[in-house]
Design an enzyme around this catalytic site. Structure first.
Site, PDB file in Angstrom:
ATOM      1  N   HIS A  73      41.245  -4.038 -39.310  1.00  0.00           N
ATOM      2  CA  HIS A  73      41.719  -4.851 -38.176  1.00  0.00           C
ATOM      3  C   HIS A  73      40.627  -4.933 -37.102  1.00  0.00           C
ATOM      4  CE1 HIS A  73      45.943  -3.259 -39.353  1.00  0.00           C
ATOM      5  NE2 HIS A  73      45.952  -4.528 -39.653  1.00  0.00           N
ATOM      6  N   LYS A 123      61.708  -4.879 -40.293  1.00  0.00           N
ATOM      7  CA  LYS A 123      60.693  -3.904 -40.718  1.00  0.00           C
ATOM      8  C   LYS A 123      60.944  -2.574 -40.035  1.00  0.00           C
ATOM      9  CE  LYS A 123      56.665  -6.616 -42.058  1.00  0.00           C
ATOM     10  NZ  LYS A 123      55.251  -6.878 -41.780  1.00  0.00           N
ATOM     11  N   ARG A 128      41.636 -10.704 -46.821  1.00  0.00           N
ATOM     12  CA  ARG A 128      40.896  -9.681 -47.564  1.00  0.00           C
ATOM     13  C   ARG A 128      40.527 -10.144 -48.949  1.00  0.00           C
ATOM     14  NH1 ARG A 128      45.388  -5.600 -45.721  1.00  0.00           N
ATOM     15  NH2 ARG A 128      46.342  -7.640 -45.660  1.00  0.00           N
TER      16      ARG A 128
HETATM   17  P1  ADP Z   1      51.096  -7.872 -41.465  1.00  0.00           P
HETATM   18  O1  ADP Z   1      52.248  -6.950 -41.642  1.00  0.00           O
HETATM   19  O2  ADP Z   1      51.376  -9.151 -40.754  1.00  0.00           O
HETATM   20  O3  ADP Z   1      50.211  -8.032 -42.690  1.00  0.00           O
HETATM   21  P2  ADP Z   1      48.973  -6.242 -40.489  1.00  0.00           P
HETATM   22  O4  ADP Z   1      48.890  -5.519 -39.218  1.00  0.00           O
HETATM   23  O5  ADP Z   1      48.898  -5.443 -41.746  1.00  0.00           O
HETATM   24  O6  ADP Z   1      50.247  -7.113 -40.387  1.00  0.00           O
HETATM   25  O7  ADP Z   1      47.839  -7.317 -40.560  1.00  0.00           O
HETATM   26  C1  ADP Z   1      47.603  -8.230 -39.533  1.00  0.00           C
HETATM   27  C2  ADP Z   1      46.510  -9.176 -39.991  1.00  0.00           C
HETATM   28  O8  ADP Z   1      45.340  -8.420 -40.252  1.00  0.00           O
HETATM   29  C3  ADP Z   1      46.806  -9.934 -41.279  1.00  0.00           C
HETATM   30  O9  ADP Z   1      46.234 -11.222 -41.160  1.00  0.00           O
HETATM   31  C4  ADP Z   1      46.094  -9.143 -42.328  1.00  0.00           C
HETATM   32  O10 ADP Z   1      45.712  -9.962 -43.413  1.00  0.00           O
HETATM   33  C5  ADP Z   1      44.882  -8.682 -41.566  1.00  0.00           C
HETATM   34  N1  ADP Z   1      44.292  -7.451 -42.102  1.00  0.00           N
HETATM   35  C6  ADP Z   1      44.909  -6.272 -42.343  1.00  0.00           C
HETATM   36  N2  ADP Z   1      44.053  -5.367 -42.858  1.00  0.00           N
HETATM   37  C7  ADP Z   1      42.847  -6.006 -42.945  1.00  0.00           C
HETATM   38  C8  ADP Z   1      41.552  -5.631 -43.423  1.00  0.00           C
HETATM   39  N3  ADP Z   1      41.314  -4.436 -43.960  1.00  0.00           N
HETATM   40  N4  ADP Z   1      40.583  -6.539 -43.358  1.00  0.00           N
HETATM   41  C9  ADP Z   1      40.842  -7.774 -42.868  1.00  0.00           C
HETATM   42  N5  ADP Z   1      42.011  -8.208 -42.419  1.00  0.00           N
HETATM   43  C10 ADP Z   1      43.013  -7.340 -42.454  1.00  0.00           C
END
Ligand code: ADP
Length: 161
Positions: free
Chosen positions: A19, A43, A92
């Site tokens: 993130h 959730k 990703r």
């Molecule tokens: P969600 O539950 O909406 O997937 P997340 O907090 O897991 O929420 O992710 C928020 C955003 O960050 C999403 O667009 C997700 O694809 C992106 N994201 C999560 N982990 C990564 C990572 N390792 N690299 C790039 N983007 C990421």
């Protein structure tokens, strides 16, 4: 010149280095970035909203144009309220694509003023997500390479015997 505000919504349960990679890129591209926790009653996150806000704020304090917030309801309404023109999502792998594609099309139907922009992280983060980090921490595995030190401490507190 027009100032561009971007919002980056997610669950951030907890925030990972993946993130943060995306936020760093967004912070260099846009005037203002709002990292915003999506509160979804369906959730059941491991960390409370306040814990997630604390971890995000702590991890992002060096980025002067980045702020942390939360919202409930439709992201397009939140974007309107914040006068944001851009919605950031991270991609990703191909596996992220179908869901993200669908969400971005729906959002573009709901609001013509908001444009989704996908950013890719450094390849070393392409396998990383919050649920893997939670699982690793629950098994007492080392999370040093995946989350900032402050988040690691919060994870260790959660899983101490
Ligand atoms: P969600 O539950 O909406 O997937 P997340 O907090 O897991 O929420 O992710 C928020 C955003 O960050 C999403 O667009 C997700 O694809 C992106 N994201 C999560 N982990 C990564 C990572 N390792 N690299 C790039 N983007 C990421």
């Amino acid at each position: 010149m027009k100032k561009i505000t971007a919002i980056y919504p997610g669950t951030f349960d907890p925030v990972t280095n993946g993130h943060i990679d995306i936020i760093k890129r967004a912070s260099g591209l846009f005037d203002k970035v709002i990292v915003t926790i999506a509160i979804n009653s369906n959730k059941k996150p491991m960390f409370s909203k306040d814990d997630r806000i604390e971890m995000l704020k702590n991890s992002l304090k060096s980025f002067k144009n980045v702020s942390v917030d939360y919202f409930e309801g439709l992201i397009v309404n939140y974007a309107k309220k914040k006068k944001a023109q851009v919605l950031i999502r991270g991609l990703r792998a191909v596996s992220d694509f179908e869901y993200e594609f669908q969400m971005s099309l729906i959002n573009s139907k709901l609001s013509q003023e908001l444009t989704t922009i996908f950013l890719m992280p450094n390849e070393k983060y392409t396998y990383l997500n919050s649920s893997i980090v939670r699982e690793l921490a629950s098994l007492k595995g080392k999370t040093d390479d995946f989350v900032p030190a402050f988040v690691r401490k919060k994870l260790n507190q959660k899983f101490k015997d």
